[in-house]
Design an enzyme around this catalytic site. Sequence first.
Site, PDB file in Angstrom:
ATOM      1  N   ASN A 106      -7.688  -1.561   0.133  1.00 24.33           N
ATOM      2  CA  ASN A 106      -6.871  -2.760   0.315  1.00 24.33           C
ATOM      3  C   ASN A 106      -5.505  -2.339   0.838  1.00 24.33           C
ATOM      4  OD1 ASN A 106      -6.036  -5.560  -0.096  1.00 24.33           O
ATOM      5  ND2 ASN A 106      -4.925  -4.849  -1.910  1.00 24.33           N
ATOM      6  N   HIS A 108      -1.577  -3.528   0.434  1.00 27.09           N
ATOM      7  CA  HIS A 108      -0.704  -4.394  -0.352  1.00 27.09           C
ATOM      8  C   HIS A 108       0.725  -4.264   0.179  1.00 27.09           C
ATOM      9  CE1 HIS A 108       0.659  -6.705  -3.780  1.00 27.09           C
ATOM     10  NE2 HIS A 108       1.647  -5.842  -3.891  1.00 27.09           N
TER      11      HIS A 108
HETATM   12  C1  GRF Z   1      -0.651  -8.746   4.391  1.00 21.80           C
HETATM   13  O1  GRF Z   1       0.708  -8.785   4.061  1.00 21.80           O
HETATM   14  C2  GRF Z   1      -1.404  -7.903   3.389  1.00 21.80           C
HETATM   15  O2  GRF Z   1      -0.687  -6.828   2.889  1.00 21.80           O
HETATM   16  C3  GRF Z   1      -1.676  -8.880   2.282  1.00 21.80           C
HETATM   17  O3  GRF Z   1      -1.944 -10.102   2.957  1.00 21.80           O
HETATM   18  C4  GRF Z   1      -1.299 -10.115   4.221  1.00 21.80           C
HETATM   19  C5  GRF Z   1      -2.322 -10.390   5.281  1.00 21.80           C
HETATM   20  O4  GRF Z   1      -1.786 -10.545   6.556  1.00 21.80           O
HETATM   21  N1  GRF Z   1      -2.722  -8.397   1.410  1.00 21.80           N
HETATM   22  P1  GRF Z   1      -2.728 -10.646   7.837  1.00 21.80           P
HETATM   23  O5  GRF Z   1      -3.731 -11.752   7.609  1.00 21.80           O
HETATM   24  O6  GRF Z   1      -3.404  -9.313   8.031  1.00 21.80           O
HETATM   25  O7  GRF Z   1      -1.791 -10.955   8.949  1.00 21.80           O
END
Ligand code: GRF
Length: 198
Positions: A106, A108
């Site tokens: 993942n 984060h």
């Molecule tokens: C990102 O900030 C990621 O870290 C979090 O959700 C957001 C997703 O952004 N888990 P995207 O859909 O990839 O633009």
Amino acid sequence: MKAKIAVFASGEGTNLQALIDAQKSGKIKNGEIALVISDKADAYALTRAQDFAIPFFAVTVKERGDFEREVLGLLARYGIDLIVLAGFMRLLSADFAGRYKNRIINVHPSLIPAFCGKGFYGLKVHEQVLKSGVKITGATAHYVNEITDGGEIILQKAVKVKKGDTPQTLQQRVKERAEWKILPQAVEKICKSIAGGK
Ligand code: GRF
């Protein structure tokens, strides 16, 4: 043989785009994105998958058992080795995480263990960062286990908080300067070890 990657995304999919770009440019060379799954039928991530001719599915069943059964079926059908959660808003069960132990990662948007865990998602993370007054934040790529944001850390990158930042400007800087860089790097690192063993 290349490792087969499934990307799970619920929203805009800019991290999925970073992975697609890394595959195109050869930064990811030991893996290929073979499947994109979303829990939202209207996620823009699905359009990005379509544009790059990656098989994509919206799995919108609400009940977790049914949802995971359907997803597991797709993962088996596409021979997936690695699952990448890239802005995926549904929590996976301990049983699901156990089936793909060390094979789910993942990204984060903070430096774990700061600003993570229950309730820290999306803009909320950046709102709390700004409220706290810290001057440095960043992003973390980590393995997924049964604890939210609790799996082993793979890569981290720091990003400066600037005077006048809003949650939105900070979110964008963290994505550009950290997430879009460390996620493809983490994916390539793991794919290399999977592909080496194939
Ligand atoms: C990102 O900030 C990621 O870290 C979090 O959700 C957001 C997703 O952004 N888990 P995207 O859909 O990839 O633009």
